[in-house]
Design an enzyme around this catalytic site. Structure first.
Site, short mmCIF file in Angstrom:
data_model
loop_
_atom_site.label_atom_id
_atom_site.label_comp_id
_atom_site.label_asym_id
_atom_site.label_seq_id
_atom_site.Cartn_x
_atom_site.Cartn_y
_atom_site.Cartn_z
N SER A 115 -8.15 -1.27 12.01
CA SER A 115 -8.86 0.01 12.15
C SER A 115 -9.63 -0.03 13.45
O SER A 115 -9.92 -1.11 13.99
CB SER A 115 -9.84 0.20 10.98
OG SER A 115 -10.71 1.29 11.21
N TYR A 159 -16.80 -2.85 5.27
CA TYR A 159 -15.45 -2.48 5.69
C TYR A 159 -15.19 -2.98 7.10
O TYR A 159 -14.15 -3.58 7.39
CB TYR A 159 -15.28 -0.96 5.62
CG TYR A 159 -13.93 -0.47 6.10
CD1 TYR A 159 -12.80 -0.63 5.31
CD2 TYR A 159 -13.80 0.14 7.35
CE1 TYR A 159 -11.56 -0.18 5.75
CE2 TYR A 159 -12.56 0.58 7.79
CZ TYR A 159 -11.44 0.42 6.99
OH TYR A 159 -10.22 0.85 7.44
N GLY A 199 0.92 4.30 3.83
CA GLY A 199 1.99 3.46 3.28
C GLY A 199 3.14 4.29 2.74
O GLY A 199 4.31 4.01 3.03
N GLY A 226 0.80 -1.23 0.00
CA GLY A 226 0.00 0.00 0.00
C GLY A 226 0.83 1.27 0.00
O GLY A 226 0.49 2.24 0.69
N CYS A 227 1.90 1.29 -0.78
CA CYS A 227 2.87 2.39 -0.69
C CYS A 227 2.65 3.53 -1.67
O CYS A 227 3.44 4.48 -1.68
CB CYS A 227 4.28 1.84 -0.90
SG CYS A 227 4.76 0.59 0.31
N SER A 228 1.61 3.46 -2.46
CA SER A 228 1.44 4.50 -3.49
C SER A 228 0.92 5.82 -2.92
O SER A 228 1.05 6.86 -3.55
CB SER A 228 0.49 4.00 -4.59
OG SER A 228 -0.79 3.72 -4.05
N SER A 229 0.34 5.79 -1.71
CA SER A 229 -0.23 7.00 -1.14
C SER A 229 -0.47 6.80 0.36
O SER A 229 -0.24 5.71 0.90
CB SER A 229 -1.55 7.37 -1.83
OG SER A 229 -2.51 6.34 -1.64
#
Length: 286
Positions: A143, A156, A16, A10-13
């Site tokens: 979460s 979710y 992350g 999850g590093c694109s935004s």
């Protein structure tokens, strides 16, 4: 001391990306980070954020965690290149808001495929290597919605409850291998995902095709969502660094929430959450 090898999803935004930045800029150069994105077309912001560390402390790889083949390729390449994985940071995830009976099977499959199945499958791929070395940390972003149910984000919440169940159970079995599991449970965090969440609540509250009670509850919820306490990304990263990354023996759970959420999460009856956070709108519209 050799740098720790950290595999991050999850590093694109969002969180992350911020985690990769923090690890890369560690003043003691303690980490080599394998930062994964779902597709290389999604790497631009990440690449710009850590441009001085690319192919030094940060190595960007493509991995869709819903594809077992991608997981196998990335995990094997990390083991071949570095010999081990010291820390797994499961951050990739999706959100979903809507009227529960209107959620399609495709949407259900998608959110569980990413939030639950993909996260579990990656963890399964990493575990044998950690067990062989008898050391490691598995840090998974759940979460506060994995502890408390919230109206209109039922799917979710369900996915995060499943994450909680798997990793709490896993933690009990892997401590004998000197592997620590840490579940990070943030409340709302100021990211693009939270902005999307607010927009979705607003959109559904204006939907004339849904039941009037649902619509009115959503209309009462939207102003609260807009002013709800939201954590800064850097605050979350700071706490993960302190309590999970830097701690020799991190606790199973790291709850990052305001007082109301923390109190609701600690109530064993579940009624506190319903009164404070869930169905309060019903009394407001009667």
């Amino acid at each position: 001391m050799a740098p720790q090898i950290v595999l991050v999803t999850g590093c694109s935004s969002g969180i992350g990306l911020a985690m990769v930045q923090r690890l890369a800029r560690d003043p003691d150069h303690r980490f080599i980070i394998i930062a994964t994105v779902i597709a290389m077309s999604e790497k631009n912001d990440l690449e710009a954020a850590v441009k001085d560390y690319i192919d030094k402390a940060v190595f960007i790889k493509e991995m869709d965690i819903t594809k077992d083949g991608d997981i196998t390729i990335v995990v094997e390449s990390v083991i071949n290149d570095h010999g081990r994985i010291d820390i797994l940071l499961n951050i990739a995830g999706l959100s979903l808001i809507g009227i529960p009976e209107n959620i399609s099977r495709e949407q259900v499959d998608k959110i569980f495929s990413v939030n639950v199945i993909g996260t579990i499958r990656l963890t399964q791929a990493v575990l044998p290597h950690m067990k062989e070395k008898q050391s490691g940390k598995i840090i998974t972003f759940s979460s506060v919605a994995g502890r408390i149910g919230f109206a209109y984000i039922e799917l979710y919440c369900a996915s995060k409850f499943a994450v909680e169940g798997f990793f709490e159970s896993l933690a009990a079995g892997v401590r004998a291998f000197n592997i620590r599991v840490c579940l990070v449970e943030p409340g709302p965090v100021k990211t693009g995902l939270w902005d999307f969440t607010v927009k979705q609540y607003t959109s559904h509250s204006n939907d004339d095709t849904i039941h009037a009670i649902d619509r009115r509850q959503l209309q009462n919820k939207v102003p609260r969502v807009r002013v709800e306490p939201v954590f800064e990304v850097d605050d979350v990263v700071d706490r993960v660094m302190l309590n999970c990354i830097n701690a020799d023996e991190p606790a199973l759970r790291l709850l990052i929430a305001d007082t109301n959420l923390a109190q609701a999460a600690s109530d064993l009856t579940g009624e506190d959450g319903l009164q404070k956070l869930g169905l309060k709108e019903l009394s407001e519209i009667e």
